[in-house]
Scaffold this active site. Structure first.
Site, short mmCIF file in Angstrom:
data_model
loop_
_atom_site.label_atom_id
_atom_site.label_comp_id
_atom_site.label_asym_id
_atom_site.label_seq_id
_atom_site.Cartn_x
_atom_site.Cartn_y
_atom_site.Cartn_z
CE LYS A 14 -4.03 -1.94 2.43
NZ LYS A 14 -5.06 -2.08 3.43
NE ARG A 119 -5.95 -12.40 5.92
CZ ARG A 119 -6.48 -10.88 5.56
NH1 ARG A 119 -6.31 -10.47 4.28
NH2 ARG A 119 -6.93 -10.82 6.50
CB THR A 125 -7.27 -5.78 9.64
OG1 THR A 125 -7.46 -6.96 9.57
CG2 THR A 125 -7.51 -4.90 9.48
NE ARG A 136 -2.19 -6.04 7.34
CZ ARG A 136 -3.21 -6.19 6.98
NH1 ARG A 136 -3.70 -6.63 7.71
NH2 ARG A 136 -3.36 -6.05 6.01
CG ASN A 156 -3.34 -2.14 6.90
OD1 ASN A 156 -3.11 -1.95 5.70
ND2 ASN A 156 -4.65 -2.76 7.82
CG HIS A 159 -4.72 -6.73 -0.26
ND1 HIS A 159 -6.40 -6.31 0.63
CD2 HIS A 159 -4.78 -7.15 -0.95
CE1 HIS A 159 -6.93 -7.46 -0.02
NE2 HIS A 159 -6.39 -7.97 -0.80
P1 ADP Z 1 -6.98 -6.81 5.53
O1 ADP Z 1 -6.67 -6.04 5.18
O2 ADP Z 1 -6.69 -7.07 6.80
O3 ADP Z 1 -8.39 -8.21 5.01
P2 ADP Z 1 -9.91 -5.78 5.48
O4 ADP Z 1 -10.23 -6.69 4.69
O5 ADP Z 1 -11.05 -5.84 7.37
O6 ADP Z 1 -8.74 -6.20 6.72
O7 ADP Z 1 -10.42 -4.46 5.43
C1 ADP Z 1 -9.66 -3.38 4.28
C2 ADP Z 1 -8.38 -2.86 5.14
O8 ADP Z 1 -9.44 -1.82 4.84
C3 ADP Z 1 -7.89 -2.71 6.30
O9 ADP Z 1 -6.83 -3.51 5.75
C4 ADP Z 1 -7.22 -1.46 6.33
O10 ADP Z 1 -6.73 -0.95 5.61
C5 ADP Z 1 -9.47 -0.77 6.34
N1 ADP Z 1 -10.32 -1.29 7.84
C6 ADP Z 1 -10.83 -2.09 7.57
N2 ADP Z 1 -11.10 -1.54 9.13
C7 ADP Z 1 -11.42 -0.28 9.18
C8 ADP Z 1 -11.68 0.41 10.06
N3 ADP Z 1 -12.02 0.22 11.37
N4 ADP Z 1 -10.95 1.82 10.43
C9 ADP Z 1 -10.07 1.95 9.55
N5 ADP Z 1 -10.01 1.55 8.04
C10 ADP Z 1 -10.10 -0.42 7.70
MG MG Z 2 -9.54 -8.36 3.74
#
Ligand code: ADP
Ligand code: MG
Length: 201
Positions: A14, A119, A125, A136, A156, A159
């Site tokens: 990212k 992962r 996340t 992360r 973070n 992705h």
């Molecule tokens: P991951 O990237 O761990 O698979 P998700 O698919 O749940 O997580 O969410 C996608 C992205 O959206 C996250 O990596 C993060 O950058 C952002 N995100 C998720 N939940 C939140 C939140 N509550 N507040 C702010 N950003 C969020």
């Molecule tokens: Mg996701």
């Protein structure tokens, strides 16, 4: 049926990771565990493309909203809303700004259990609660509380696809068929060959 060593996953470095010069560090972690890089490019996505990426999985809105609510409650805090879909609507708006702020690096990594292994290396996340030793957990310090307070996406760094099905859809979204390369990596013999033949002189 294809051999498990052919499993693929999509990784996006990212904008914050790119800006913090962590590209080499992140790629190095996937290399050293034994995964094979089969596609990579730098992309400047637009907002519609980012929204399409996150909504490829019809469950994403609900699951991500619920995960956010749970995380607040586990810390004894009040979530911004009790409605998962309301939460994800604003997450998506913020994600569009975040993911279009600078170029991103998109990659496909291949190997046994590629989705779960990546992962595991990436971590949860929310960086505040991601395990030490994960990308992360080691390189960034954000939390839901701080990012929501500042009405921005949680930063973070990376992705990674959440399941094999998600990976297939995401790879198709970001890459044309011909952009993925089939090739032999010397280390594949050590990781997957049944007999380890040909090592002794
Ligand atoms: P991951 O990237 O761990 O698979 P998700 O698919 O749940 O997580 O969410 C996608 C992205 O959206 C996250 O990596 C993060 O950058 C952002 N995100 C998720 N939940 C939140 C939140 N509550 N507040 C702010 N950003 C969020
Ligand atoms: Mg996701």
């Amino acid at each position: 049926m294809q051999h498990p060593k052919k499993e693929q996953t999509l990784v996006i470095i990212k904008p914050d990771a790119l800006q913090r010069s962590l590209v080499g560090e992140i790629i190095g972690r996937f290399e050293r565990i034994g995964l094979k890089l089969v596609a990579m490019k730098m992309v400047l996505p637009d907002e519609a493309f980012v929204e399409a990426h996150y909504t490829l999985d019809s469950e994403w809105r609900r699951v991500t909203g619920e995960k956010t609510i749970r995380s607040y409650k586990e810390k004894g805090k009040t979530p911004p809303s009790e409605d998962p879909l309301e939460i994800t609507a604003s997450i998506l708006e913020r994600l569009k700004k975040y993911m279009t702020a600078s170029p991103v690096i998109v990659m496909v990594w291949q190997g046994a259990h590629a989705v779960k292994i990546v992962r595991k290396l990436v971590g949860g996340t929310e960086p505040l609660t991601s395990d030490v030793g994960t990308i992360r957990g080691d390189f960034v310090l954000d939390s839901y509380e701080v990012s929501d307070g500042d009405t921005r996406s949680i930063r973070n760094l990376i992705h990674a696809s959440g399941s094999v099905g998600e990976a297939e859809k995401e790879i198709e979204h970001w890459f044309k068929k011909g952009e993925l390369v089939n090739y032999h990596l010397v280390q594949d013999h050590i990781l997957y060959d049944v007999n380890l033949d040909g090592l002794l002189e």
